[in-house]
Design an enzyme around this catalytic site. Structure first.
Site, PDB file in Angstrom:
ATOM      1  N   ASP A  96      41.283  41.109  41.292  1.00  0.00           N
ATOM      2  CA  ASP A  96      40.692  41.462  41.238  1.00  0.00           C
ATOM      3  C   ASP A  96      38.966  41.530  41.425  1.00  0.00           C
ATOM      4  OD1 ASP A  96      39.098  39.368  39.269  1.00  0.00           O
ATOM      5  OD2 ASP A  96      39.900  41.169  36.891  1.00  0.00           O
ATOM      6  N   GLU A 118      49.434  40.996  38.429  1.00  0.00           N
ATOM      7  CA  GLU A 118      48.507  41.276  37.412  1.00  0.00           C
ATOM      8  C   GLU A 118      47.903  43.108  37.865  1.00  0.00           C
ATOM      9  OE1 GLU A 118      45.817  37.919  35.509  1.00  0.00           O
ATOM     10  OE2 GLU A 118      44.442  39.480  36.422  1.00  0.00           O
ATOM     11  N   GLU A 132      34.274  43.213  38.895  1.00  0.00           N
ATOM     12  CA  GLU A 132      35.741  42.916  39.031  1.00  0.00           C
ATOM     13  C   GLU A 132      35.947  44.368  38.554  1.00  0.00           C
ATOM     14  OE1 GLU A 132      33.767  40.869  37.919  1.00  0.00           O
ATOM     15  OE2 GLU A 132      34.218  38.592  38.442  1.00  0.00           O
ATOM     16  N   HIS A 205      31.429  32.155  33.234  1.00  0.00           N
ATOM     17  CA  HIS A 205      30.630  32.737  34.992  1.00  0.00           C
ATOM     18  C   HIS A 205      30.412  33.416  35.139  1.00  0.00           C
ATOM     19  CE1 HIS A 205      34.724  32.673  35.412  1.00  0.00           C
ATOM     20  NE2 HIS A 205      34.985  33.874  36.689  1.00  0.00           N
ATOM     21  N   ARG A 207      29.853  37.019  36.081  1.00  0.00           N
ATOM     22  CA  ARG A 207      28.441  37.564  37.040  1.00  0.00           C
ATOM     23  C   ARG A 207      27.328  38.440  35.975  1.00  0.00           C
ATOM     24  NH1 ARG A 207      28.157  37.753  43.024  1.00  0.00           N
ATOM     25  NH2 ARG A 207      29.421  36.218  43.398  1.00  0.00           N
ATOM     26  N   HIS A 238      31.384  26.019  36.379  1.00  0.00           N
ATOM     27  CA  HIS A 238      31.191  26.380  37.617  1.00  0.00           C
ATOM     28  C   HIS A 238      30.770  26.625  38.752  1.00  0.00           C
ATOM     29  CE1 HIS A 238      32.113  29.778  40.262  1.00  0.00           C
ATOM     30  NE2 HIS A 238      32.737  30.457  39.962  1.00  0.00           N
TER      31      HIS A 238
END
Ligand code: UD1
Ligand code: UDP
Length: 364
Positions: A96, A118, A132, A205, A207, A238
């Site tokens: 994604d 996936e 995503e 991580h 967003r 990250h």
């Protein structure tokens, strides 16, 4: 003659989940072109090295703190060029990310069919995870073949009107990757540092959590650790700038925490295999940790991996400081709750997902 397959990926998790498939396809005689966008750089290269995969095309798109529009535009143009110069009859994308979306769209514009690995994960909330949820729904509109990791993911696709004969339940290729990385005789200085204490493997991580929510989550973990001197945490941070800033600000001076650079997947998977608990907002870790019998505290409000919550291996903690603190504390203090989660069955597959995908590709 087998059709040429172009595998398009660009981030760390896509590489972990597609490198085993590239290997399986090549072993079966498929001509495979590996096209990486370089959406990630160092974090992608670590995975390529670990799995011994050399890209045939590298668009090298990562720019520090690049915005999503520029990244999408660059990936769409770059993958389109790569397709124009190749004889690919099928494009494979995974998951994604921006790269998955742009790769699928480039193939669509070139009239080349897309296989989506996936496929079918949904939160039904376009803002979580962002962007995503949009990316994977858009890829589903384009894909001809949908490799769903679980029956629940298959059902999501059927609800959206995808033809049942195009959907295949395979398990998640992340579990295949674990079969090649986790070793009995593994040693690491971080394990020596944490010896004798219960080790939490921490990552964050997303967003949509950047800023105050992420700082709150990390503060929650710090509080839980400092109340229990027999605990320690390793946090491979990250490389995203705002993530680094939050980690340094909240945990930089905590003696019970080691902040490290991102680890390569061999190190990361082996640390996961030996930790007490994973605390994360990652997607992939929600799949891998249960396969290693490790409970996961999920620092999200919703998850596209509800099978793990239903199976009892994932504890959805929310994104508030108090929610994360309560969840981590509970798992550290309640052996019965911890044991039940550690023993719960991993719903993400048996490590043969790549074989199943390749079987389908040989037939179509
Ligand atoms: C991306 C994916 C996300 C996935 C995550 C895995 C999108 C929109 N998001 O998010 O779904 O969960 O990867 O980690 O596709 N950076 C480096 N070196 C690296 C990687 C990143 O310096 O090797 C820095 C750069 O400044 C980059 C920033 O991190 O601009 C963000 O990277 P990006 O791929 O845009 O987003 P992620 O948050 O990593
Ligand atoms: N991972 C890794 N090194 C790290 C952190 C994670 O190799 O320091 C691996 C992890 O095992 C999993 C994948 O990276 O296979 C997950 O990536 P990430 O959490 O960045 O993305 P998401 O899965 O949330 O999209």
């Amino acid at each position: 003659m087998k059709k040429r397959v172009m595998a398009v990926f660009g981030t760390r998790p896509e590489a972990v989940k597609l490198c085993p498939l590239v290997g399986e396809l090549r072993r079966r005689g498929f001509p495979v072109t590996v096209c990486v966008t370089g959406q990630h750089r160092q974090m992608l290269d670590q995975v390529l090295r670990a799995f011994g995969v050399t890209p045939d095309v590298d668009l090298d798109l990562m720019r520090p703190e690049q915005n999503l529009a520029a990244l999408t535009a660059g990936a769409l143009a770059g993958v389109s060029d790569a397709l124009a110069r190749s004889s690919a009859g099928l494009v494979v994308v995974q998951g994604d990310t921006t790269t998955a979306l742009a790769g699928a769209l480039a193939a669509f514009y070139a009239h080349i069919p897309v296989a989506h690995v996936e496929a079918g994960l949904r939160t039904w909330d376009m803002d979580r995870p962002w962007p995503e949820e949009f990316d994977r729904r858009a890829v589903s509109l384009i894909a001809r073949l949908h490799f769903a990791p679980t029956e629940a993911a298959r059902q999501n696709l059927l609800r959206e009107g995808v033809a049942p004969e195009r959907v295949f339940v395979t398990g998640n290729t992340a579990i295949d990757a674990l079969q090649t990385t986790v070793r009995q005789d593994y040693r690491h200085p971080l394990l020596d540092w944490a010896a004798g204490r219960r080790l939490i493997l921490l990552t964050a991580h997303r967003r949509e959590s950047l800023g105050a929510p992420m700082e709150g989550m990390l503060r929650a973990v710090r509080r839980a650790l400092e109340e229990r001197p027999d605990t320690a945490a390793v946090y491979p941070v990250h490389r995203n700038g705002p993530v680094r800033a939050a980690a340094e600000k909240v945990l930089g001076d905590c003696a019970q925490v080691r902040l490290t650079e991102p680890l390569d997947p061999v190190d990361f998977h082996n640390l996961m295999a030996r930790c007490h608990l994973a605390v994360t907002d990652s997607g992939g870790i929600q799949e891998e940790a249960p396969a290693l019998d490790k409970p996961v505290v999920v620092m999200r409000d919703v998850t596209e991996r509800p099978e793990g919550v239903a199976a009892g291996t994932l504890l959805l903690a929310g994104t508030s400081e108090e929610g994360v603190y309560r969840a981590v504390s509970r798992l550290l203090d309640d052996p019965a709750a911890y044991g039940a989660m550690a023993r719960a069955e991993n719903p993400y597959g048996d490590g043969f997902a790549c074989r199943r995908i390749a079987d389908v590709l040989e037939k179509v």
